[in-house]
Scaffold this active site. Structure first.
Site: not given
Length: 265
Positions: A51, A53, A111, A198
């Protein structure tokens, strides 16, 4: 029934994340499902590797779907990409055995977080990077990034709304790379918590500003409290770039991206 895996590239700037939301809220998953269903002439459910954001991008989000529709791989690609919005594209499609599952068979996810560190913002990179105009102690940030490697309790680095049952994750690598005016955090783990990347990037940026020393990361881990870890970096610079699967599935190898960054693999 046939099962197909797909590789998806998307800009998340205009979506509330990957996962289907309540009616009227745009998501990447629902947008693609609607197009796949039109091409298949039947309802299609898409399962993603992970998933993302709201505002987060992807260069190769792997997903799968099942269908009884008889279409060639070229037919799926051409049919879907001709109808998808310009900020979503299916890069490849491949028929799979029914034991493949985009989420549950993924062994790791990767990522990249891209910071544009320059006194003047870039108009062309709007919503594609996080712009930091002030000077940073990059060498200190590079050293600090390695503190996140290994197995840790990331309770301090997940959002309060995170729904995961437990906060322990194994980070295979966490590297901050200086690439011209860009700073790129490249991180791979067996799984990620809500806002984990993040929040790690937010911590590194605060260290780069001299707000605290590298050893403070140990205290943040020990606190097991989100309030101990500082700011959450913006979503603009975050990209889902890869999901790792057992070699037996033989999925296409594609450049990691983001492609305009032109970084070594």
């Amino acid at each position: 029934m046939q099962r197909f895996a797909v590789g998806i590239e998307f800009s998340g700037a205009h979506y509330r994340g990957w996962q289907t939301q309540q009616p009227g809220v745009a998501s990447v998953q629902e947008t693609i499902e609607k197009v796949l269903s039109k091409v298949a002439n039947e309802t299609i459910i898409l399962h993603g590797a992970g998933r993302t954001d709201a505002g987060v991008h992807a260069t190769n989000m792997v997903a799968h779907f099942d269908t009884s529709a008889d279409r060639s791989e070229y037919g799926w690609l051409r049919g879907c990409n001709s109808q998808l919005p310009k900020d979503i594209a299916i890069q490849w499609i491949q028929e799979m055995d029914m034991d493949f599952h985009a989420r549950f068979k993924a062994q790791a996810r990767r990522y990249r977080y891209v910071v544009y560190n320059h006194p003047v913002r870039s108009a062309l990179l709007h919503k594609q990077v996080t712009h930091i105009h002030y000077d940073l102690d990059v060498d200190k940030m590079i050293e600090a990034a390695t503190k996140f490697e290994g197995t840790h309790n990331f309770e301090s680095f997940r959002a309060s709304a995170c729904q995961s049952n437990q906060p322990v994750r194994h980070v295979h690598h966490c590297r901050l790379i200086r690439h011209g005016h860009y700073l790129v955090l490249d991180i791979q783990a067996d799984g990620f918590l809500h806002h984990m990347v993040r929040n790690i990037m937010g911590c590194l940026l605060e260290i780069g500003q001299g707000m605290y020393d590298i050893d403070q990361i140990d205290a943040i881990f020990a606190a097991e409290d989100r309030k101990a870890a500082g700011v959450t970096a913006p979503s603009d610079g975050l990209y889902f770039i890869q999901a790792h699967y057992p070699e037996q599935f033989n999925l296409p190898k594609v450049p990691l991206g983001p492609h305009w960054l032109n970084m070594p693999e």
